[in-house]
Design a protein around this motif. Structure first.
Motif, mmCIF file in Angstrom:
data_model
loop_
_atom_site.group_PDB
_atom_site.id
_atom_site.type_symbol
_atom_site.label_atom_id
_atom_site.label_comp_id
_atom_site.label_asym_id
_atom_site.label_seq_id
_atom_site.Cartn_x
_atom_site.Cartn_y
_atom_site.Cartn_z
ATOM 1 N N MET A 1 0.891 -1.263 -0.085
ATOM 2 C CA MET A 1 -0.286 -0.062 0.024
ATOM 3 C C MET A 1 0.757 1.359 -0.018
ATOM 4 N N ASN A 2 0.485 2.081 -0.905
ATOM 5 C CA ASN A 2 1.360 3.422 -0.943
ATOM 6 C C ASN A 2 0.958 4.418 0.218
ATOM 7 N N GLN A 3 1.878 4.933 0.799
ATOM 8 C CA GLN A 3 1.434 5.973 1.849
ATOM 9 C C GLN A 3 1.905 7.351 1.512
ATOM 10 N N MET A 4 0.916 8.415 1.562
ATOM 11 C CA MET A 4 1.340 9.746 1.373
ATOM 12 C C MET A 4 0.564 10.635 2.649
ATOM 13 N N HIS B 1 -3.914 3.217 -1.657
ATOM 14 C CA HIS B 1 -3.149 4.370 -1.250
ATOM 15 C C HIS B 1 -3.700 4.571 0.106
ATOM 16 N N ARG B 2 -2.892 5.083 1.133
ATOM 17 C CA ARG B 2 -3.304 5.706 2.436
ATOM 18 C C ARG B 2 -2.841 6.959 2.586
#
Length: 71
Positions: A1-4, A65-66
């Motif tokens: 999961m991509n973190q931003m 995405h988170r």
């Protein structure tokens, strides 16, 4: 999961505006559609209110995405 991370300019941001601002939705209309379809989680719960107020400390998950919202 991509973190931003997303840093707020004010007290809150509407959920549909957050998706558009982070580039997770290409338009406001697309953001409102995916929210209505139940594809977006806020703090682990499905959120279907398009203009739900997202505040610092909350986490939004969509399409792998988170987004962590910061003050």
């Amino acid at each position: 999961m991509n973190q931003m991370d997303l840093t707020l300019r004010g007290e809150f941001i509407a959920l549909d505006a957050l998706l558009k601002a982070t580039g997770l939705a290409e338009s406001g209309g697309r953001a409102r559609a995916v929210i209505s379809e139940g594809q977006v989680l806020v703090d682990g719960q499905v959120e279907t209110r398009k203009t739900c107020k997202i505040r610092a400390g909350q986490k939004v998950v969509f399409d792998g995405h988170r987004v962590s919202v910061k003050a």
